[in-house]
Motif scaffolding. Structure first.
Motif, PDB file in Angstrom:
ATOM      1  N   SER A   1      15.817 -18.304 -20.254  1.00  0.00           N
ATOM      2  CA  SER A   1      16.769 -17.198 -20.389  1.00  0.00           C
ATOM      3  C   SER A   1      16.180 -15.771 -20.648  1.00  0.00           C
ATOM      4  O   SER A   1      16.904 -14.791 -20.578  1.00  0.00           O
ATOM      5  N   GLY A   2      15.035 -15.797 -21.038  1.00  0.00           N
ATOM      6  CA  GLY A   2      14.475 -14.398 -21.272  1.00  0.00           C
ATOM      7  C   GLY A   2      14.901 -13.862 -22.735  1.00  0.00           C
ATOM      8  O   GLY A   2      14.401 -12.793 -23.121  1.00  0.00           O
ATOM      9  N   GLY A   3      15.831 -14.578 -23.478  1.00  0.00           N
ATOM     10  CA  GLY A   3      16.320 -14.297 -24.644  1.00  0.00           C
ATOM     11  C   GLY A   3      15.378 -14.492 -25.788  1.00  0.00           C
ATOM     12  O   GLY A   3      14.311 -15.343 -25.744  1.00  0.00           O
ATOM     13  N   THR A   4      15.507 -13.969 -27.075  1.00  0.00           N
ATOM     14  CA  THR A   4      14.940 -14.417 -28.152  1.00  0.00           C
ATOM     15  C   THR A   4      15.691 -14.669 -29.348  1.00  0.00           C
ATOM     16  O   THR A   4      16.597 -13.989 -29.625  1.00  0.00           O
ATOM     17  N   LEU A   5      15.522 -16.078 -29.939  1.00  0.00           N
ATOM     18  CA  LEU A   5      15.970 -16.354 -31.091  1.00  0.00           C
ATOM     19  C   LEU A   5      15.207 -17.168 -32.087  1.00  0.00           C
ATOM     20  O   LEU A   5      14.716 -18.233 -31.676  1.00  0.00           O
ATOM     21  N   LEU A   6      14.330 -16.297 -32.891  1.00  0.00           N
ATOM     22  CA  LEU A   6      13.605 -17.143 -34.016  1.00  0.00           C
ATOM     23  C   LEU A   6      14.325 -18.254 -34.826  1.00  0.00           C
ATOM     24  O   LEU A   6      15.439 -18.230 -35.117  1.00  0.00           O
ATOM     25  N   ALA A   7      13.507 -19.364 -34.687  1.00  0.00           N
ATOM     26  CA  ALA A   7      14.068 -20.473 -35.264  1.00  0.00           C
ATOM     27  C   ALA A   7      14.353 -20.267 -36.963  1.00  0.00           C
ATOM     28  O   ALA A   7      15.373 -20.642 -37.465  1.00  0.00           O
ATOM     29  N   GLY A   8      13.406 -19.654 -37.362  1.00  0.00           N
ATOM     30  CA  GLY A   8      13.621 -19.441 -38.755  1.00  0.00           C
ATOM     31  C   GLY A   8      14.747 -18.322 -38.950  1.00  0.00           C
ATOM     32  O   GLY A   8      15.601 -18.463 -40.006  1.00  0.00           O
ATOM     33  N   ASP A   9      15.111 -17.364 -38.374  1.00  0.00           N
ATOM     34  CA  ASP A   9      16.316 -16.422 -38.242  1.00  0.00           C
ATOM     35  C   ASP A   9      17.538 -17.382 -38.242  1.00  0.00           C
ATOM     36  O   ASP A   9      18.548 -17.110 -39.140  1.00  0.00           O
ATOM     37  N   HIS A  10      17.531 -18.198 -37.425  1.00  0.00           N
ATOM     38  CA  HIS A  10      18.815 -19.154 -37.142  1.00  0.00           C
ATOM     39  C   HIS A  10      18.880 -19.944 -38.344  1.00  0.00           C
ATOM     40  O   HIS A  10      20.197 -20.227 -39.028  1.00  0.00           O
ATOM     41  N   LEU A  11      17.954 -20.529 -39.098  1.00  0.00           N
ATOM     42  CA  LEU A  11      17.955 -21.338 -40.232  1.00  0.00           C
ATOM     43  C   LEU A  11      18.339 -20.655 -41.537  1.00  0.00           C
ATOM     44  O   LEU A  11      19.582 -20.970 -42.185  1.00  0.00           O
ATOM     45  N   GLU A  12      17.896 -19.401 -41.608  1.00  0.00           N
ATOM     46  CA  GLU A  12      18.031 -18.584 -42.933  1.00  0.00           C
ATOM     47  C   GLU A  12      19.549 -18.324 -42.758  1.00  0.00           C
ATOM     48  O   GLU A  12      20.216 -17.963 -43.559  1.00  0.00           O
ATOM     49  N   ARG A  13      19.925 -17.824 -41.505  1.00  0.00           N
ATOM     50  CA  ARG A  13      21.639 -17.401 -41.524  1.00  0.00           C
ATOM     51  C   ARG A  13      22.453 -18.548 -41.770  1.00  0.00           C
ATOM     52  O   ARG A  13      23.498 -18.455 -42.729  1.00  0.00           O
ATOM     53  N   ARG A  14      22.116 -19.725 -41.090  1.00  0.00           N
ATOM     54  CA  ARG A  14      23.041 -20.990 -41.469  1.00  0.00           C
ATOM     55  C   ARG A  14      22.773 -21.438 -43.142  1.00  0.00           C
ATOM     56  O   ARG A  14      24.021 -21.966 -43.564  1.00  0.00           O
ATOM     57  N   PHE A  15      21.576 -21.238 -43.599  1.00  0.00           N
ATOM     58  CA  PHE A  15      21.699 -21.634 -45.059  1.00  0.00           C
ATOM     59  C   PHE A  15      22.429 -20.596 -45.849  1.00  0.00           C
ATOM     60  O   PHE A  15      23.353 -21.294 -46.659  1.00  0.00           O
ATOM     61  N   ARG A  16      22.861 -19.342 -45.492  1.00  0.00           N
ATOM     62  CA  ARG A  16      23.337 -18.380 -46.184  1.00  0.00           C
ATOM     63  C   ARG A  16      24.706 -18.616 -46.038  1.00  0.00           C
ATOM     64  O   ARG A  16      25.772 -18.448 -47.044  1.00  0.00           O
ATOM     65  N   GLU A  17      25.135 -19.266 -44.902  1.00  0.00           N
ATOM     66  CA  GLU A  17      26.591 -19.629 -44.690  1.00  0.00           C
ATOM     67  C   GLU A  17      27.102 -20.773 -45.673  1.00  0.00           C
ATOM     68  O   GLU A  17      28.301 -21.094 -45.935  1.00  0.00           O
ATOM     69  N   THR A  18      26.005 -21.640 -45.903  1.00  0.00           N
ATOM     70  CA  THR A  18      26.372 -22.808 -46.515  1.00  0.00           C
ATOM     71  C   THR A  18      25.950 -23.191 -48.020  1.00  0.00           C
ATOM     72  O   THR A  18      26.929 -23.745 -48.545  1.00  0.00           O
ATOM     73  N   TYR A  19      24.867 -22.504 -48.326  1.00  0.00           N
ATOM     74  CA  TYR A  19      24.673 -22.498 -49.802  1.00  0.00           C
ATOM     75  C   TYR A  19      25.512 -21.511 -50.838  1.00  0.00           C
ATOM     76  O   TYR A  19      25.317 -20.248 -50.329  1.00  0.00           O
TER      77      TYR A  19
END
Length: 304
Positions: free
Chosen positions: A279-297
């Motif tokens: 895709s040429g895009g960028t999505l860091l695995a850590g950024d994704h997890l950190e965001r989802r953790f903040r939404e859950t915990y």
């Protein structure tokens, strides 16, 4: 009705054609599978489940020193109602205990939630060793599974290996009490959600409870005895493979029986680009997890 593919780990590793076809169906159509004949025996699973059960049975005062709400991370004990995977449902009534890969204090990533230091309770005796021994072996099973799935959907074998040299693994003990007598339609052991990462390797004590949403929207009960693993794929792997592998909604409503389960959430290095391949895009695995953790915990949502 959808059937959950049942995969023999030895046949997966040898790339037996019929097994690879079922792996492909698990990845592309179902989003779930079960795994038998792996390097973790029923006795190995029961040992770690018994350790978690003994911890959860401790009085709250004994668990409070490792309450993850004290640290602002996702390591240690999570009390009932401390997570909310679905913002339209009530907080989940289960308890959890989380541990994962902890980096040396001088590592530049050691401050991140996904690599936070583990918190170990004083009781039960031997708890830390039992959990760490199981986690080490479970990571190997998860990696074998990921390699098999990647091959099954036609991606180059070994092409993801370098992304797992410093994996953001999280081993969790879940304790689901009997469903509260006053529970309503918005109360769950864990509400409907897709997992956040790549591969989840779930061990259970054999008690029913997990339900998987089929493509027609109906819910299918999935049960496995100790030593048979329930495996599903997360949002990150669906993104990374450009939809070749599916993340599937699942939930636990709860029953009249207590239930202990042990998922290993197996995720790549923090700096892995998990944007869709090509895709040429960028999505860091850590950024994704950190965001989802903040939404859950819930404790990560409080002001500092």
């Amino acid at each position: 009705m959808t059937t959950i593919p049942r995969i023999d780990a030895r046949e997966m590793i040898s790339r037996a054609p019929e097994t690879m076809a079922e792996l492909r169906r698990a990845a592309q159509e179902v989003g779930f599978m079960t795994l038998v004949n792996s390097d973790l025996s029923p006795e190995d699973v029961l040992r770690v489940i018994d350790a978690y059960r003994a911890f959860f049975q401790l009085p709250e005062a004994a668990k409070e020193p490792v309450n993850m709400a004290r640290t602002g991370a996702n390591r240690g004990w999570g009390a009932p109602y401390s997570e909310q995977v679905d913002p339209n449902a009530n907080p989940d009534y289960k308890q959890v205990f989380d541990s994962g890969l902890a980096l040396p204090a001088n590592d530049p990533l050691a401050h991140l939630t996904c690599y936070a230091p583990n918190q170990w309770p004083d009781q039960p005796v031997g708890f830390k060793q039992t959990v760490e021994d199981y986690a080490d072996r479970a990571v190997g099973v998860a990696m074998d599974t990921l390699r098999g799935i990647i091959a099954a959907v036609g991606l180059p074998e070994g092409s993801f290996d370098e992304a797992f040299t410093k994996p953001m693994t999280l081993l969790r003990g879940n304790y689901y009490p009997t469903r509260p007598v006053d529970a309503g339609a918005n109360d769950f052991g864990i509400a409907a959600h897709t997992d956040y990462g790549c591969v989840t390797l779930l061990a259970t004590d054999g008690v029913a409870g997990l339900e998987v949403q089929q493509r027609d929207g109906a819910w299918l009960a999935v049960q496995a005895e100790p030593g048979t693993f329930i495996i599903n794929f997360g949002e990150m792997l669906e993104s990374w493979t450009n939809g070749r592998i599916k993340a599937t909604l699942h939930r636990v409503i709860g029953t009249s029986q207590e239930r202990v389960s042990v998922p290993l959430f197996f995720n790549p290095n923090y700096d892995t680009n998990v944007a869709p391949l090509g895709s040429g895009g960028t999505l860091l695995a850590g950024d994704h997890l950190e965001r989802r953790f903040r939404e859950t915990y819930l404790h990560l949502q409080r002001p500092a």
